[in-house]
Design an enzyme around this catalytic site. Structure first.
Site, PDB file in Angstrom:
ATOM      1  N   ASP A 411       0.844  -1.188   0.000  1.00 35.44           N
ATOM      2  CA  ASP A 411       0.000   0.000   0.000  1.00 35.44           C
ATOM      3  C   ASP A 411       0.884   1.245   0.000  1.00 35.44           C
ATOM      4  O   ASP A 411       2.111   1.156   0.126  1.00 35.44           O
ATOM      5  CB  ASP A 411      -0.890  -0.055   1.263  1.00 35.44           C
ATOM      6  CG  ASP A 411      -2.027   0.947   1.228  1.00 35.44           C
ATOM      7  OD1 ASP A 411      -2.380   1.429   0.139  1.00 35.44           O
ATOM      8  OD2 ASP A 411      -2.576   1.244   2.313  1.00 35.44           O
ATOM      9  N   GLU A 414       2.158   4.815  -4.323  1.00 30.87           N
ATOM     10  CA  GLU A 414       2.003   5.650  -5.524  1.00 30.87           C
ATOM     11  C   GLU A 414       3.305   6.351  -5.957  1.00 30.87           C
ATOM     12  O   GLU A 414       3.462   6.537  -7.180  1.00 30.87           O
ATOM     13  CB  GLU A 414       0.897   6.702  -5.286  1.00 30.87           C
ATOM     14  CG  GLU A 414      -0.497   6.121  -5.227  1.00 30.87           C
ATOM     15  CD  GLU A 414      -0.761   5.315  -3.953  1.00 30.87           C
ATOM     16  OE1 GLU A 414      -1.508   4.331  -4.045  1.00 30.87           O
ATOM     17  OE2 GLU A 414      -0.216   5.661  -2.897  1.00 30.87           O
ATOM     18  N   ASP A 485      -9.102   3.376  -1.652  1.00 38.55           N
ATOM     19  CA  ASP A 485      -9.926   3.840  -0.529  1.00 38.55           C
ATOM     20  C   ASP A 485     -11.245   4.430  -1.008  1.00 38.55           C
ATOM     21  O   ASP A 485     -11.418   5.656  -1.097  1.00 38.55           O
ATOM     22  CB  ASP A 485      -9.148   4.873   0.290  1.00 38.55           C
ATOM     23  CG  ASP A 485      -7.913   4.266   0.937  1.00 38.55           C
ATOM     24  OD1 ASP A 485      -7.807   3.023   0.959  1.00 38.55           O
ATOM     25  OD2 ASP A 485      -7.048   5.016   1.395  1.00 38.55           O
TER      26      ASP A 485
END
Length: 770
Positions: A411, A414, A485
Site C-alpha cells: 500500500d 504511488e 480507498d
C-alpha cells in the site's frame, strides 16, 4: 497529390525506419495484429510493461501507393504520408485509428480572466485545458467518429464508456470521495480500447511520465494523448473482436498468472483488527459462530512496531505472533499483512540502517537521502527502480514468510507522502542508471509489486499472493489489485462495476473493491447490496477504516447476516468456475468479470451498460445499486437465458423487469451452459477434492474443466487434469482428456434439469456412468 516528398526508409527485419527531415519514425510489425509506432526523443531505457521480445515472424508488405506508404499485414493496413499522418485500417479497409487533420480547438468554458478569479474566490475550481507548454511536450491527436465508444484506462472513475471525459496518468492517493470528475487515481494504465462504427481496436501508450487522455471532451471530433516527456512509443492493437484486442494487449504486457485457489475465497479486513491477537481471534470466532465461510484475515498497519515495516509488535501477540499465525492457518484462516514502502528514519532500526549502508533509498539532487513523512513519521523511500534494491526488498519479505503469512498486501506505493508530493527532481533509479521521480513515479508501485512477488515466490515456493494499490501497465503479472480507498456511499457501489470491468479490459483480471466501502459509515442496506454486487468479483474482501461503523457481516443483525451468509456460500459454490476462468485467462488474457460489450461487441445496446456485468461467457449479473429499489430493468443480450433462482427462461435481445427484493441478486445463466459446482465449505481446502458436481442449464452443452493442486507451479510441468463434460439430451459423457495431476476426481455428478448422472473413475483412466 502532396507536393511534399515522401521520406526515404530503411527496413531491418520487421522494423521500418522512415527518415523525416526533423526526426525518424519507426514502425515495427510484432504480429499481424500488433504494430509499434516509435519516435526517439532522447529517453533511453527499456519498457517496464513489456518483458522480453514480443516480435513474431510475420509476413507483411511495404510499398508506395500514390502520395503515401502502405504497410500491410493480414490484419492491419497502415498508411503514412509526407505530412507524417498515420492512419490504421482493418483487413477490410475500415478505418480504426486515423490522425486528425485539423487543429485542436481549446474547449470554450465561457469565462474571462476577471470572472475566473471571482469563481475561484467563491471556492469553485476552473479546470484548465492541456496546452503546449515545454519542449518535452508532444501530442497525438486521432479522429473520433460519431459512433465510437472508448474503454479501458484501468481504474479511472466514472462510467464504462470514457468518451467525453479527460484523464491523467499520474498515480495519486486522494482521500476525497472519488467521483466521476476525478482525472487520476492510484494506477496509470495507459491503454484504451475503442469501437469505431462497431469495429474494435486498441492503443497502448508505453510512457511512464505524466500523461493525459482527452477522450473527446475538448472536441467531439477527436481524442488526444499528451505527455510531458518521454519518447513517442505506442502500439496499435487490432483484432476481429474486442476480445481479440484484449488478448493482444495482454500478449504484450503479460497475463495474470494462475492464482492459488484459496485466494478466490472470502477475505475479511479492517484497519484496527491487528492491534491485538485478541481482536483478530474475536473476528475469526465470529466468522465461525455465524457460519460464514472465510479464507483470510488481512492485517493493516497496526501489527507493526511503531509502523516500522518488517517488524511485529510481539507484546500484543503473547510474545509469539508466528504461533498465532500458524494457529489461524490450522483453523482454515490465512493471514495477509500490509507492508508500505516508507522506512522509518531510525538508525537503530535494521531495515533503515541496511538501506542507508547500501545506498538503497532515493535521494535529493545533492545526494542526501530524501525524507518525507508517512505512517512511521520521518521516512526514507526504497529506490525500487534499482535491481539491487528490489532484491533487497524481496529478501526482507522473508521476515513475513518466516511468520507463515500467506500473502502480502502492499500500500501507499504511488508513492504517497504526508508532507506534499515528492518533487520531480528527486533522484530515482531507472534500472542501472539514474533518473528522476518525474519518470519513475508511475512505476514505483509496479516495481515494489515486482520485488514482493519475487520474494514470495522464492521463499514460499507457491504462487505468490500480492495485493497492490498502485500499478502501471503490466503489474498484473505480479499482483492482484483493489481499487483503493472507496467510501460507504451508493455512488461507489455504482462505480464498482464499470471500474472493475475497465480494469479487466486493461489486463487486470484479479481485481476487487472494498466491500461495504472503506471510509464513511455503511448501512445495512448498502452492505447487503454490496456483497450481492461484488460476490463475483475475483478479489472478495470486506475492508473498512478505523473510526467508521463496523461492517462485519453480523454488525447489523438480521436480515443482513442471513443474506450475507447466503451469498458467501454461493461464492464458494462458484469457486471451481472462477478457477476455470483463471486457467483460461492465463492463456488468453480475458478477464473473469466482463462488461457485456466485451462478449457482445456487435450489439449496440451493450456498449453503455454500467449496472450489469458478465462472469466469463455465460453468467450474467444485474445487481441492485440504488437504495430502496426492489425491481430493476435487465437487458439480456442475444441467446436464451435462464433465471438462476427459478429456472424460468427468457429470450435475449430484450429488456425484462425483474423483482429484486433485498435478498435477491438478479442472476442469469445462458441456456445450454455447464457450470462446475463446488461443495459447501468453510474455507478452500489445500487437499484435492475427491468429487465434484456439474450443473447443466439447458439440454445440450460442452464444458472444459481444469484441476490442479491449487497452490504451486507444478502445473507448468503438466501436473494438471483437463476434463470434458458433454451433454446432448439424455446422453452424458465425461472424459479425462489430460491426466497429469494424480488426484483425479473419483466421482463426478452431472445434474440435469430432470435428474442426475453419477460417474466413477476406473483404473483405466475412464469414467463410467453408474
Amino acid at each position: 497529390m502532396s507536393k511534399t516528398k515522401l521520406p526515404n526508409y530503411e527496413q531491418h527485419g520487421q522494423t521500418i525506419t522512415f527518415d523525416y527531415s526533423n526526426h525518424q519514425l519507426q514502425l515495427t510489425v510484432l504480429t499481424p495484429e500488433i504494430v509499434r509506432v516509435f519516435e526517439y526523443r532522447g529517453n533511453d531505457g527499456s519498457s517496464y510493461a513489456i518483458e522480453g521480445s514480443k516480435e513474431q515472424k510475420t509476413d507483411f508488405t511495404i510499398k508506395q501507393i500514390d502520395d503515401h506508404y502502405e504497410l500491410r499485414t493480414s490484419a492491419l493496413t497502415i498508411k503514412l504520408d509526407a505530412g507524417q499522418h498515420l492512419d490504421v485500417y482493418d483487413q477490410k479497409g475500415n478505418p480504426l485509428v486515423t490522425d486528425y487533420r485539423g487543429k485542436r480547438q481549446l474547449l470554450n468554458k465561457g469565462i474571462d480572466k476577471v470572472h475566473e478569479r471571482l469563481v475561484k474566490a467563491e471556492g469553485h475550481s476552473v479546470s484548465e485545458s492541456t496546452v503546449k507548454s515545454d519542449s518535452g511536450y508532444y501530442q497525438i491527436v486521432k479522429s473520433l467518429a460519431a459512433d465510437e465508444q472508448l474503454y479501458g484506462l484501468g481504474d479511472k472513475t466514472g462510467y464504462l464508456n470514457k468518451r467525453g471525459y479527460e484523464y491523467d496518468n499520474w498515480n495519486v492517493d486522494n482521500p476525497n470521495p472519488q467521483l466521476e470528475n476525478f482525472t487520476k487515481l492510484y494506477k496509470s494504465i495507459p491503454v484504451m480500447l475503442g469501437l469505431k462504427n462497431g469495429r474494435p481496436y486498441g492503443l497502448f501508450f508505453d510512457n511512464t511520465y505524466k500523461s493525459h487522455f482527452d477522450m473527446g471532451k475538448e472536441n467531439s471530433n477527436y481524442y488526444f494523448y499528451t505527455a510531458v516527456d518521454g519518447n513517442i512509443d505506442y502500439y496499435v492493437l487490432g483484432g476481429r473482436s474486442l476480445k481479440d484486442v484484449v488478448t493482444n494487449y495482454t500478449y504484450l504486457t503479460g497475463r495474470v498468472p494462475l492464482p492459488q485457489k484459496w485466494t478466490l475465497g472470502y477475505q475479511q479486513s479492517r484497519w484496527g483488527y491487528s492491534a491485538s491477537q485478541k481482536e483478530v481471534q474475536d473476528i475469526v470466532d465470529g466468522l465461525k459462530k455465524y457460519d460464514l465461510p472465510c479464507d483470510a484475515i488481512h492485517f493493516d498497519v497496526d501489527y507493526m512496531r511503531g509502523y516500522r515495516v518488517f517488524t511485529w509488535n510481539k507484546d500484543n501477540y503473547n510474545g509469539n505472533p508466528k504461533k498465532f499465525v500458524s494457529d489461524l492457518k490450522n483453523q482454515g484462516i490465512k493471514v495477509v499483512p500490509i507492508i508500505d514502502p516508507g522506512v522509518k528514519k531510525d538508525p537503530e532500526y535494521q531495515t533503515y540502517a541496511s538501506g542507508i549502508k547500501n545506498g538503497y533509498f532515493v535521494t535529493s539532487p545533492d545526494g542526501k537521502v530524501y525524507i518525507n513523512k508517512v505512517w512511521p513519521g520521518d521516512s526514507a523511500f526504497p529506490d525500487f527502480g534499482n535491481p539491487k534494491v528490489r532484491q533487497w526488498w524481496a529478501n526482507n519479505n522473508k521476515f513475513l514468510t518466516d511468520m507463515e503469512v500467506s500473502g502480502v498486501w502492499i500500500d501507499m506505493n504511488e508513492p504517497a507522502s504526508f508532507e506534499g508530493q515528492i518533487p520531480d527532481n528527486i533522484i530515482f533509479s531507472d534500472e542501472n542508471k539514474k533518473s528522476t521521480h518525474k519518470k519513475m513515479h508511475n512505476v514505483y508501485g509496479h516495481n515494489m509489486a515486482r520485488a514482493t512477488y519475487a520474494g514470495l515466490k522464492k521463499q514460499q515456493d507457491k504462487r505468490p499472493f500480492v495485493i497492490t494499490r498502485a500499478a502501471y501497465a503490466g503489474t498484473q503479472k505480479y499482483s492482484t489489485i483493489w481499487t483503493g480507498d472507496n467510501r460507504s456511499i451508493w455512488p461507489h457501489i455504482q462505480m464498482m462495476i464499470p471500474q472493475l470491468c475497465n480494469l479487466g479490459m486493461s489486463g487486470f483480471s484479479f481485481v476487487g473493491t472494498d466491500i461495504g466501502g472503506f471510509a464513511s459509515d455503511t448501512t445495512s442496506e448498502l452492505l447487503t447490496r454490496w456483497i450481492e454486487a461484488a460476490i463475483f468479483s475475483p478479489l472478495l474482501r470486506n475492508h473498512s477504516a478505523m473510526g467508521t461503523r463496523h461492517q462485519e457481516p453480523w454488525s447489523f443483525g438480521e436480515p443482513t447476516l442471513s443474506i450475507y451468509r447466503k451469498y458467501l456460500k454461493l461464492r464458494y459454490h462458484f469457486i471451481p468456475y472462477l478457477y476455470d476462468l483463471f486457467a483460461q485467462e492465463s492463456k488468453n488474457g480475458l478477464p473473469i468479470m466482463r462488461p457485456l460489450v466485451l462478449n457482445y461487441d456487435n450489439d449496440p445496446r451493450t456498449r453503455e451498460i454500467n449496472d450489469e456485468f458478465m462472469v466469463g461467457d455465460n453468467v450474467l449479473v444485474a445487481p441492485i445499486v440504488e437504495p430502496s429499489q426492489a425491481k430493476r430493468l435487465v437487458y439480456l443480450p442475444e441467446g436464451q437465458w435462464i433465471d438462476f433462482w427459478n429456472n424460468r427462461e427468457y429470450e435475449g435481445q430484450q429488456d425484462i423487469v425483474m423483482d429484486a427484493p433485498l435478498d435477491k441478486l438478479p442472476l442469469f445463466i445462458k441456456k445450454n451452459t455447464i457450470l462446475p459446482w463446488g461443495k459447501s465449505v468453510d474455507h478452500v481446502s489445500e487437499k484435492a477434492d475427491q468429487e465434484i458436481t456439474f450443473k447443466v442449464f439447458g439440454d445440450h452443452a460442452d464444458y472444459q474443466h481444469y484441476q490442479d493442486d491449487g497452490t504451486d507451479f507444478n502445473y507448468q510441468d503438466g501436473e494438471f487434469n483437463q476434463y470434458r463434460i458433454a451433454v446432448d439430451g439424455d446422453n452424458v459423457n465425461v472424459q479425462l482428456k489430460h491426466h497429469g495431476f494424480k488426484s483425479a476426481y473419483e466421482k463426478i455428478t452431472v445434474e440435469l434439469p430432470d435428474g442426475k448422472n453419477i460417474f466413477k473413475l476406473y483404473n483405466n483412466g475412464k469414467y463410467q456412468d453408474q
